[in-house]
Design a protein around this motif. Structure first.
Motif, mmCIF file in Angstrom:
data_model
loop_
_atom_site.group_PDB
_atom_site.id
_atom_site.type_symbol
_atom_site.label_atom_id
_atom_site.label_comp_id
_atom_site.label_asym_id
_atom_site.label_seq_id
_atom_site.Cartn_x
_atom_site.Cartn_y
_atom_site.Cartn_z
ATOM 1 N N ASP A 1 34.029 57.011 -38.344
ATOM 2 C CA ASP A 1 34.294 57.717 -36.684
ATOM 3 C C ASP A 1 35.467 57.180 -36.142
ATOM 4 O O ASP A 1 35.965 58.129 -35.280
ATOM 5 C CB ASP A 1 32.873 57.211 -36.004
ATOM 6 N N ILE A 2 35.692 56.073 -36.026
ATOM 7 C CA ILE A 2 37.003 55.544 -35.391
ATOM 8 C C ILE A 2 38.240 56.257 -35.822
ATOM 9 O O ILE A 2 39.158 56.557 -35.052
ATOM 10 C CB ILE A 2 36.995 54.145 -35.331
ATOM 11 N N LEU A 3 38.451 56.359 -37.284
ATOM 12 C CA LEU A 3 39.456 56.891 -37.682
ATOM 13 C C LEU A 3 39.633 58.350 -37.416
ATOM 14 O O LEU A 3 40.743 59.076 -37.103
ATOM 15 C CB LEU A 3 39.889 56.767 -39.277
ATOM 16 N N ARG A 4 38.449 58.921 -37.533
ATOM 17 C CA ARG A 4 38.456 60.600 -37.112
ATOM 18 C C ARG A 4 38.821 60.819 -35.627
ATOM 19 O O ARG A 4 39.559 61.782 -35.488
ATOM 20 C CB ARG A 4 37.134 61.022 -37.504
ATOM 21 N N ALA A 5 38.411 59.860 -34.910
ATOM 22 C CA ALA A 5 38.845 60.033 -33.547
ATOM 23 C C ALA A 5 40.004 59.867 -33.302
ATOM 24 O O ALA A 5 40.725 60.686 -32.258
ATOM 25 C CB ALA A 5 37.729 59.214 -32.716
ATOM 26 N N VAL A 6 40.967 58.835 -33.738
ATOM 27 C CA VAL A 6 42.288 58.488 -33.244
ATOM 28 C C VAL A 6 43.213 59.168 -34.123
ATOM 29 O O VAL A 6 44.364 59.241 -33.630
ATOM 30 C CB VAL A 6 42.566 56.771 -33.296
ATOM 31 N N ARG B 1 43.903 62.374 -34.682
ATOM 32 C CA ARG B 1 43.579 63.821 -34.534
ATOM 33 C C ARG B 1 44.954 64.553 -34.131
ATOM 34 O O ARG B 1 46.051 63.795 -33.490
ATOM 35 C CB ARG B 1 42.596 63.950 -33.301
ATOM 36 N N ASP B 2 45.303 65.783 -34.513
ATOM 37 C CA ASP B 2 46.421 66.530 -34.416
ATOM 38 C C ASP B 2 46.363 66.986 -32.689
ATOM 39 O O ASP B 2 45.348 67.099 -32.129
ATOM 40 C CB ASP B 2 46.267 67.786 -35.094
ATOM 41 N N ASP B 3 47.740 67.044 -32.271
ATOM 42 C CA ASP B 3 47.781 67.092 -30.879
ATOM 43 C C ASP B 3 47.242 68.574 -30.727
ATOM 44 O O ASP B 3 46.744 68.646 -29.189
ATOM 45 C CB ASP B 3 49.380 67.069 -30.555
ATOM 46 N N ALA C 1 41.260 64.649 -14.761
ATOM 47 C CA ALA C 1 41.686 63.517 -15.366
ATOM 48 C C ALA C 1 40.716 62.736 -16.217
ATOM 49 O O ALA C 1 40.944 62.360 -17.412
ATOM 50 C CB ALA C 1 42.377 62.581 -14.522
ATOM 51 N N LEU C 2 39.485 62.629 -15.729
ATOM 52 C CA LEU C 2 38.329 62.019 -16.308
ATOM 53 C C LEU C 2 37.863 62.844 -17.685
ATOM 54 O O LEU C 2 37.637 62.394 -18.394
ATOM 55 C CB LEU C 2 37.174 61.883 -15.373
ATOM 56 N N LEU C 3 37.667 64.239 -17.271
ATOM 57 C CA LEU C 3 37.510 64.810 -18.343
ATOM 58 C C LEU C 3 38.128 64.928 -19.361
ATOM 59 O O LEU C 3 37.725 64.998 -20.645
ATOM 60 C CB LEU C 3 36.962 66.511 -17.681
ATOM 61 N N ALA C 4 39.487 65.039 -19.306
ATOM 62 C CA ALA C 4 40.408 64.870 -20.327
ATOM 63 C C ALA C 4 40.310 63.707 -21.115
ATOM 64 O O ALA C 4 40.431 63.781 -22.306
ATOM 65 C CB ALA C 4 41.910 64.982 -19.688
ATOM 66 N N ARG C 5 40.074 62.601 -20.262
ATOM 67 C CA ARG C 5 40.037 61.266 -20.907
ATOM 68 C C ARG C 5 38.758 61.035 -21.956
ATOM 69 O O ARG C 5 38.753 60.007 -22.617
ATOM 70 C CB ARG C 5 40.223 59.941 -19.881
ATOM 71 N N THR C 6 37.790 61.823 -21.727
ATOM 72 C CA THR C 6 36.734 61.652 -22.524
ATOM 73 C C THR C 6 36.865 62.227 -23.651
ATOM 74 O O THR C 6 35.960 62.106 -24.576
ATOM 75 C CB THR C 6 35.295 62.340 -21.684
ATOM 76 N N VAL C 7 37.799 63.027 -24.116
ATOM 77 C CA VAL C 7 38.078 63.600 -25.612
ATOM 78 C C VAL C 7 38.478 62.376 -26.490
ATOM 79 O O VAL C 7 39.636 61.881 -26.006
ATOM 80 C CB VAL C 7 39.000 64.809 -25.490
ATOM 81 N N PRO C 8 37.695 62.533 -27.303
ATOM 82 C CA PRO C 8 38.258 61.129 -28.374
ATOM 83 C C PRO C 8 39.856 61.455 -28.851
ATOM 84 O O PRO C 8 40.162 62.592 -29.431
ATOM 85 C CB PRO C 8 37.394 61.337 -29.471
ATOM 86 N N GLY C 9 40.371 60.513 -28.896
ATOM 87 C CA GLY C 9 41.831 60.534 -29.381
ATOM 88 C C GLY C 9 42.912 60.746 -28.234
ATOM 89 O O GLY C 9 43.946 60.375 -28.518
#
Length: 213
Positions: free
Chosen positions: A131-136, A138-140, A186-194
């Motif tokens: 899960d962690i690898l999949r989240a971090v 990720r393509d731009d 800004a908060l909404l954008a930060r909630t996206v994994p990666g």
């Protein structure tokens, strides 16, 4: 990024009195390496892993190593029949609001591949190394599209803001009528994994920041 952003929920769980074969079938079916062991109220009792299930269940072949296995074992002895006999009853846990970096560190320190996510004693999910690898990793373009969808949902229409990403840093361009809306975006954008960081209009890039006098 928080654990609840990337965890698998609801988690696949198993009861302590379930046959070990049931646990093995669940792990195979859902491609997981461990299962939280819970009571009827989904309160955590332990954790059972594929390593726990293999213990004492694969008989040694004496002919492959006669020095180590000088005698042929005809009766391999007791084989655990239910999960409670093989589970770890003091599992390492993490909360849903924990930082993903802290969860990753726990996995490395305790040499486990997944952690039960527990809130008030109840299992609410599982987070794994995968899960962690999949989240971090990720393509731009995927990150930008994900952020764009969330901002469009918030705005109630498309293209209120434009979104771009570079090396995990999200840049949101557009008009903001007040600071409250800037903070929400800004908060909404930060909630996206990666997402590593978020830049909004008027904020300098790291290499443009003023140097203190």
């Amino acid at each position: 990024m928080r654990v609840h952003d990337i965890m698998t929920s609801p988690a696949q769980v198993v009861r302590p009195d379930a046959p070990v074969e049931t646990a093995a079938d669940l792990m195979t079916t859902y491609a997981v390496t461990a299962l939280p062991v819970v009571d009827t109220g989904d309160r955590l009792l332990g954790m059972v892993s594929d390593s726990d299930l293999l213990w004492h269940r694969v008989p040694a072949e004496p002919r492959t190593d006669p020095i180590r296995h000088p005698d042929v074992v005809v009766h391999p002895g007791h084989r655990p029949g239910v999960v409670v006999e093989v589970m770890s009853d003091h599992p390492v846990v993490v909360g849903p609001g924990a930082d993903v970096a802290d969860a990753a560190q726990l996995m490395l320190e305790h040499d486990v591949r997944s952690l039960p996510v527990v809130e008030d004693g109840v299992v609410v999910g599982v987070v794994s190394r995968r899960d962690i690898l999949r989240a971090v990793v990720r393509d731009d373009s995927v990150l930008a599209a994900d952020v764009r969808r969330r901002l469009d949902d918030y705005a109630g229409r498309r293209d209120r803001w434009t979104v771009s990403a570079e090396a995990g840093v999200i840049t949101v361009a557009g008009e903001f009528p007040n600071e409250q809306q800037r903070a929400v975006v800004a908060l909404l954008a930060r909630t996206v994994p990666g997402v590593a960081a978020v830049r909004l209009p008027g904020e300098p890039a790291a290499d443009e920041a003023p140097v203190p006098a």
